[in-house]
Design a protein around this motif. Structure first.
Motif, PDB file in Angstrom:
ATOM      1  N   PRO A 267       0.801  -1.227   0.000  1.00  0.00           N
ATOM      2  CA  PRO A 267       0.000   0.000   0.000  1.00  0.00           C
ATOM      3  C   PRO A 267       0.830   1.272   0.000  1.00  0.00           C
ATOM      4  N   GLU A 268       2.059   1.207   0.495  1.00  0.00           N
ATOM      5  CA  GLU A 268       2.906   2.405   0.602  1.00  0.00           C
ATOM      6  C   GLU A 268       4.258   2.155  -0.065  1.00  0.00           C
ATOM      7  N   PRO A 269       4.327   2.225  -1.398  1.00  0.00           N
ATOM      8  CA  PRO A 269       5.599   2.006  -2.090  1.00  0.00           C
ATOM      9  C   PRO A 269       6.685   3.002  -1.697  1.00  0.00           C
ATOM     10  N   GLY A 270       6.275   4.187  -1.250  1.00  0.00           N
ATOM     11  CA  GLY A 270       7.263   5.199  -0.873  1.00  0.00           C
ATOM     12  C   GLY A 270       7.997   4.892   0.412  1.00  0.00           C
ATOM     13  N   ALA A 271       7.492   3.933   1.196  1.00  0.00           N
ATOM     14  CA  ALA A 271       8.121   3.639   2.485  1.00  0.00           C
ATOM     15  C   ALA A 271       9.541   3.115   2.308  1.00  0.00           C
ATOM     16  N   TRP A 272       9.712   2.122   1.444  1.00  0.00           N
ATOM     17  CA  TRP A 272      11.048   1.554   1.280  1.00  0.00           C
ATOM     18  C   TRP A 272      11.960   2.421   0.422  1.00  0.00           C
TER      19      TRP A 272
ATOM     20  N   ALA B  36       8.470   4.942  13.790  1.00  0.00           N
ATOM     21  CA  ALA B  36       8.304   3.856  12.824  1.00  0.00           C
ATOM     22  C   ALA B  36       9.540   3.704  11.956  1.00  0.00           C
ATOM     23  N   THR B  37      10.071   4.815  11.485  1.00  0.00           N
ATOM     24  CA  THR B  37      11.275   4.774  10.655  1.00  0.00           C
ATOM     25  C   THR B  37      12.451   4.206  11.441  1.00  0.00           C
ATOM     26  N   ALA B  38      12.579   4.618  12.693  1.00  0.00           N
ATOM     27  CA  ALA B  38      13.680   4.124  13.526  1.00  0.00           C
ATOM     28  C   ALA B  38      13.567   2.617  13.769  1.00  0.00           C
ATOM     29  N   ILE B  39      12.360   2.119  14.010  1.00  0.00           N
ATOM     30  CA  ILE B  39      12.178   0.687  14.255  1.00  0.00           C
ATOM     31  C   ILE B  39      12.543  -0.120  13.016  1.00  0.00           C
ATOM     32  N   MET B  40      12.025   0.271  11.850  1.00  0.00           N
ATOM     33  CA  MET B  40      12.330  -0.484  10.632  1.00  0.00           C
ATOM     34  C   MET B  40      13.798  -0.339  10.261  1.00  0.00           C
ATOM     35  N   ARG B  41      14.374   0.795  10.528  1.00  0.00           N
ATOM     36  CA  ARG B  41      15.820   0.979  10.322  1.00  0.00           C
ATOM     37  C   ARG B  41      16.602  -0.032  11.145  1.00  0.00           C
ATOM     38  N   ASN B  42      16.268  -0.166  12.428  1.00  0.00           N
ATOM     39  CA  ASN B  42      17.017  -1.064  13.307  1.00  0.00           C
ATOM     40  C   ASN B  42      16.801  -2.525  12.955  1.00  0.00           C
ATOM     41  N   VAL B  43      15.589  -2.881  12.582  1.00  0.00           N
ATOM     42  CA  VAL B  43      15.343  -4.260  12.130  1.00  0.00           C
ATOM     43  C   VAL B  43      16.200  -4.562  10.899  1.00  0.00           C
ATOM     44  N   SER B  44      16.302  -3.605   9.998  1.00  0.00           N
ATOM     45  CA  SER B  44      17.117  -3.794   8.786  1.00  0.00           C
ATOM     46  C   SER B  44      18.591  -3.939   9.141  1.00  0.00           C
ATOM     47  N   LEU B  45      19.079  -3.085  10.020  1.00  0.00           N
ATOM     48  CA  LEU B  45      20.492  -3.159  10.415  1.00  0.00           C
ATOM     49  C   LEU B  45      20.792  -4.479  11.114  1.00  0.00           C
TER      50      LEU B  45
ATOM     51  N   PHE C 197       9.672 -10.293  13.755  1.00  0.00           N
ATOM     52  CA  PHE C 197       9.200  -9.089  14.438  1.00  0.00           C
ATOM     53  C   PHE C 197       7.775  -8.826  13.948  1.00  0.00           C
ATOM     54  N   PHE C 198       6.840  -8.713  14.879  1.00  0.00           N
ATOM     55  CA  PHE C 198       5.433  -8.574  14.506  1.00  0.00           C
ATOM     56  C   PHE C 198       4.812  -7.390  15.241  1.00  0.00           C
ATOM     57  N   SER C 199       4.232  -6.475  14.470  1.00  0.00           N
ATOM     58  CA  SER C 199       3.595  -5.286  15.042  1.00  0.00           C
ATOM     59  C   SER C 199       2.162  -5.177  14.550  1.00  0.00           C
ATOM     60  N   ARG C 200       1.227  -5.146  15.497  1.00  0.00           N
ATOM     61  CA  ARG C 200      -0.160  -4.886  15.149  1.00  0.00           C
ATOM     62  C   ARG C 200      -0.362  -3.403  14.829  1.00  0.00           C
ATOM     63  N   GLU C 201       0.555  -2.576  15.300  1.00  0.00           N
ATOM     64  CA  GLU C 201       0.503  -1.143  15.009  1.00  0.00           C
ATOM     65  C   GLU C 201       1.273  -0.852  13.718  1.00  0.00           C
ATOM     66  N   ASP C 202       0.813   0.152  13.015  1.00  0.00           N
ATOM     67  CA  ASP C 202       1.415   0.504  11.733  1.00  0.00           C
ATOM     68  C   ASP C 202       2.878   0.911  11.873  1.00  0.00           C
ATOM     69  N   ILE C 203       3.705   0.361  11.003  1.00  0.00           N
ATOM     70  CA  ILE C 203       5.090   0.805  10.825  1.00  0.00           C
ATOM     71  C   ILE C 203       5.290   1.275   9.397  1.00  0.00           C
ATOM     72  N   THR C 204       4.698   0.546   8.446  1.00  0.00           N
ATOM     73  CA  THR C 204       4.887   0.854   7.027  1.00  0.00           C
ATOM     74  C   THR C 204       4.483   2.281   6.689  1.00  0.00           C
ATOM     75  N   GLY C 205       3.286   2.691   7.101  1.00  0.00           N
ATOM     76  CA  GLY C 205       2.839   4.057   6.807  1.00  0.00           C
ATOM     77  C   GLY C 205       3.732   5.098   7.442  1.00  0.00           C
ATOM     78  N   GLY C 206       4.258   4.781   8.623  1.00  0.00           N
ATOM     79  CA  GLY C 206       5.157   5.720   9.285  1.00  0.00           C
ATOM     80  C   GLY C 206       6.457   5.911   8.541  1.00  0.00           C
ATOM     81  N   CYS C 207       6.927   4.862   7.852  1.00  0.00           N
ATOM     82  CA  CYS C 207       8.194   4.977   7.118  1.00  0.00           C
ATOM     83  C   CYS C 207       8.086   5.914   5.928  1.00  0.00           C
ATOM     84  N   VAL C 208       6.872   6.246   5.503  1.00  0.00           N
ATOM     85  CA  VAL C 208       6.701   7.248   4.447  1.00  0.00           C
ATOM     86  C   VAL C 208       7.117   8.627   4.962  1.00  0.00           C
ATOM     87  N   GLY C 209       6.884   8.859   6.266  1.00  0.00           N
ATOM     88  CA  GLY C 209       7.383  10.089   6.887  1.00  0.00           C
ATOM     89  C   GLY C 209       6.370  11.184   7.082  1.00  0.00           C
TER      90      GLY C 209
END
Length: 826
Positions: free
Chosen positions: A642-647, A812-821, A786-798
């Motif tokens: 739904p949010e291609p801009g996130a990644w 949200a951006t910080a969480i997905m950043r750390n999971v990636s690292l 890692f499982f979140s019932r709360e939105d992370i994807t939409g937050g990564c759009v900024g």
């Protein structure tokens, strides 16, 4: 068909000229928002330090009746009170409270001061219009408005304008005088301030002023200090020309955007046209813009009024705020004031500092909405597409929204020659018209990238619906088709429990009739909001607040939804992350802008010179030993991305800050497609069900050392519940809560110490939200899921859009950043 430029009408020619004022190439910003804020703070402290104990800024508390205008350096003569008025106004505009004891003294001084110049009286009006509308304050404004009106030169060459003379209190001016455009602009500003505070100014007086300023414009397009229609012989000055343009814009604003002298009235209102006097003035200013900053803050303040009143981000080729703020910050003294010794226009340190503060604070106000000029044709000839039939619609809506929210907001006009990054500086883009919108493929792609990057399109139809049916007109149908072609989503009428109606300032229970609002959502947020009935823009344009208040309230609710009722960042600060490295883009859409497209695969960059983008931005070479990782976007469900801009945004951040270069690709849950993937991201907005083969493939991916991150985009409970069931079917558990000191939040290179959530979620959850809610599934001593019932994807759009149940964009951006690292280390 193609139309020869030779056969263009005057109206079309004006539109071509005007198009150059909407957007121009970007320039590098030197003065950051933080530096501007620091400069304003220093200036505010300096202004307070100059204030006398009795509350005034002049050397003496009373006017010297024997002093003449020549005593302006000490303000003892007719201009007495001017320093106090302009300093007080600047401090109020900078955010200082009128209840502050220092400002309270200044206001008390001004309330009873014996002011004898239009400069001082006009500025006092600007001060009292900022104060609560008590009977006492409105009384000051009414008396000052009457006195400014009575002080206009009654006869002769300067009839209708002002000079330094004023009428006696309660009387009329009898003597003639030599008019002065500089003084006259402050007469107009004073009347404008009174008008905005509810004091009625006769419409005929506004029309008279409009005609005078038009008649006084010089042949070359500029205005001079006290000349009338002079030849282009160097008499025009940048500051007075800027004042002339700003004055015409103010007059348009004050008379409800009635058809202009050079406008074309139609059955639907004001036709899409541009005021000839303004276009000529802007043309002169463009050619002479290098002279404007040399006139100091006086001229810059006039230029700021053009930009904010007219929605101009650029004045010709010039980013007026960037150039002005850069110059002012470079010239500011250590004590916080501005030196006037090199200014070409006479000034004092108090007035220069106050005017500099006004320029900086007005220009830095967040831009809430851009009005899109969608009329440009491939051959560069502007078409009459009806994009601006309501020239003051957005201006009046933004003012209403700002006043309602008690927040400073600006607006601007943009075109498709803006970059996506420039468009994303503003959360809402507005289009209107009565004809179908027809966009080129590259324009559709740019708009699509803007929406994917966090922006929202707001559309208002100006056409009559067929048989009264919402959405039946050609404009509305074209918006629906545009959304379908870009995304494939459908529109629906927004229900009364939508966040636009329930979470913003104005609620439907206050309305006699619910307005029709359509929306097209990606399941996370509204991408396009359409007003298909009622011609809201007409009501906004003519400022018909008394008769059409609901249309203003609906418009304000839509704008507040786009920013979650929070103040957007100041001008110059954006959620966009610009790339530092030149990256090869994995996408089916060709482009040369690496900041706007998904998925990144870094090539080895050879050569000694750093490559540059088409916009001139220099990129660093990707180091040969750079870390690389493939991220798989799991294609399960009917809305898996739904949010291609996130990644796109997250990939740029990882490359910029951690030199981790990722390729993002869509993958099916099969062993062949999951091969080589280190991090698998699964999200969606609807219920999902896996097959046994898909579950087995995901389990095999984990056993091979991969990491899975799952989040419910937008906070979708349907997705969260079904994904939770699938995780339990694969791994036998849905995991346990990861505490705030979990290793994923405590990476040495990227700690997360603060967890914040969106206002929408916070208002729906009991208790204080200040800790993470993400779950983790462990296997063999490591967190594999890692499982979140709360939105992370939409937050990564900024972007901070309302209606999303999840983490704030920063968290949200910080969480997905750390999971990636963390995944990259495995």
């Amino acid at each position: 068909m193609r139309i020869s430029v030779i056969h263009l009408s005057v109206r079309a020619t004006l539109m071509i000229l005007a198009a150059t004022w909407f957007v121009m190439p970007d320039f590098a910003r030197a003065a950051s928002p933080q530096q501007v804020n620091a400069a304003v703070s220093k200036a505010v402290a300096w202004l307070y330090a100059q204030q006398k104990p009795a509350g005034h800024w002049e050397d003496n508390p009373r006017r010297d009746p024997e002093a003449t205008h020549g005593a302006a350096a000490t303000m003892d003569g007719p201009t007495h009170g001017g320093w106090t008025a302009i300093a007080t106004f600047a401090l109020l505009e900078a955010g200082e409270k009128p209840t502050d004891p220092r400002l309270a003294k200044a206001i008390a001084f001004l309330r009873t001061a014996d002011l004898r110049s239009v400069y001082s009286i006009g500025l006092r009006c600007m001060v009292f219009a900022k104060l609560p509308p008590t009977p006492e304050n409105l009384g000051v404004l009414r008396a000052d408005a009457d006195r400014i009106l009575a002080s206009a030169i009654p006869e002769g060459r300067g009839k209708g304008l002002w000079d330094y003379g004023v009428a006696p209190i309660g009387g009329k001016r009898s003597e003639t005088g030599t008019f002065d455009h500089s003084v006259s602009q402050f007469g107009v500003l004073g009347l404008w301030a009174c008008s905005k505070a509810g004091i009625e100014i006769p419409p005929a007086r506004w029309r008279e002023l409009e005609q005078i300023w038009r008649s006084n414009q010089n042949v070359g397009g500029g205005w001079s200090y006290n000349g009338i229609a002079l030849p282009d012989n160097g008499s025009s000055t940048p500051g007075i020309t800027a004042a002339g343009i700003a004055t015409l814009l103010i007059i348009q604003d004050s008379v409800g955007a009635a058809p202009l002298t050079s406008g074309v009235a139609t059955g639907a209102g004001v036709a899409a046209t541009t005021d000839l006097a303004i276009v000529r003035g802007l043309g002169w200013l463009d050619k002479n813009f290098d002279r404007l900053p040399r006139e100091g803050a006086y001229a810059l303040y006039a230029a700021e009024r053009i930009g904010t009143a007219g929605g101009y981000r650029f004045l010709g080729r010039h980013d007026w705020y960037q150039i002005g703020s850069d110059r002012l910050l470079a010239k500011q003294l250590k004590n916080g004031s501005w030196d006037t010794s090199n200014a070409e226009v006479a000034s004092t340190d108090v007035s220069e500092t106050a005017l500099a503060v006004l320029f900086l604070v007005h220009g830095r106000a967040p831009v809430l909405i851009s009005k899109l000029n969608y009329s440009a044709a491939p051959n560069g000839v502007s078409q009459d597409a009806g994009w601006n039939q309501r020239p003051r619609d957005v201006a009046n809506l933004v003012r209403y929204t700002a006043n309602s929210a008690e927040q400073p907001y600006n607006w601007q006009i943009v075109g498709f020659n803006s970059s996506v990054d420039e468009m994303l500086d503003v959360p809402v883009t507005y289009v209107s018209g009565s004809k179908p919108i027809v966009l080129l493929e590259r324009e559709r792609e740019k708009l699509k990238l803007y929406l994917e990057g966090g922006g929202m399109l707001m559309a208002s139809s100006e056409a009559m619906p067929i048989a009264g049916a919402a959405g039946s007109d050609a404009f509305s149908r074209s918006i629906v088709e545009l959304g379908r072609r870009m995304f494939g989503y459908t529109f629906r009428e927004l229900p009364l429990d939508h966040p636009i109606f329930t979470d913003q300032q104005f609620r439907p229970k206050q309305w006699l009739e619910k307005p029709v609002v359509w929306g097209m959502s990606n399941g996370v947020r509204e991408l396009i909001v359409l007003l298909p009935l009622g011609d809201h823009g007409r009501s906004w344009n003519f400022n018909s607040l008394k008769n059409d208040s609901v249309k203003f309230e609906v418009g304000a609710d839509i704008l507040q939804y786009a920013v979650s009722r929070e103040r957007p960042p100041p001008k110059g600060q954006t959620h966009v992350i610009k790339p530092r490295y030149l990256l090869e883009i994995a996408t089916s859409q060709p482009s040369t802008n690496p900041a706007t497209l998904p998925g990144v695969i870094p090539p080895e960059i050879s050569g000694t010179a750093a490559p540059t983008s088409p916009e001139g931005q220099e990129y660093l070479r990707v180091p040969s030993d750079a870390r690389r990782m493939t991220v798989g976007r799991l294609k399960i469900g009917d809305n898996w991305d739904p949010e291609p801009g996130a990644w796109r945004r997250l990939s740029t951040l990882l490359a910029n800050d951690f030199r981790l270069f990722v390729e993002v690709k869509a993958v099916e849950p099969s062993p062949a497609q999951l091969a080589g993937v280190k991090l698998l991201h699964w999200t969606g907005t609807s219920r999902v069900t896996l097959t046994d083969a898909q579950r087995k493939a995901i389990d095999g991916f984990i056993k091979g050392g991969g990491t899975l991150v799952v989040d419910a985009a937008g906070g979708s409970t349907d997705f969260a519940d079904s994904a939770s069931a699938e995780l339990k079917a694969i791994f036998g558990t849905t995991g346990a809560l990861l505490a705030g000191d979990d290793p994923v939040y405590r990476l040495r290179e990227a700690r997360i110490d603060k967890f914040e959530y969106r206002r929408f979620l916070s208002s729906r959850v009991t208790g204080k939200l200040n800790s993470p809610r993400m779950m983790g599934i462990d296997r063999a001593g490591r967190t594999i899921v890692f499982f979140s019932r709360e939105d992370i994807t939409g937050g990564c759009v900024g972007q901070n859009t309302d209606g999303i149940a999840g983490y704030s964009p920063a968290t949200a951006t910080a969480i997905m950043r750390n999971v990636s690292l963390l995944a990259a280390k495995r």
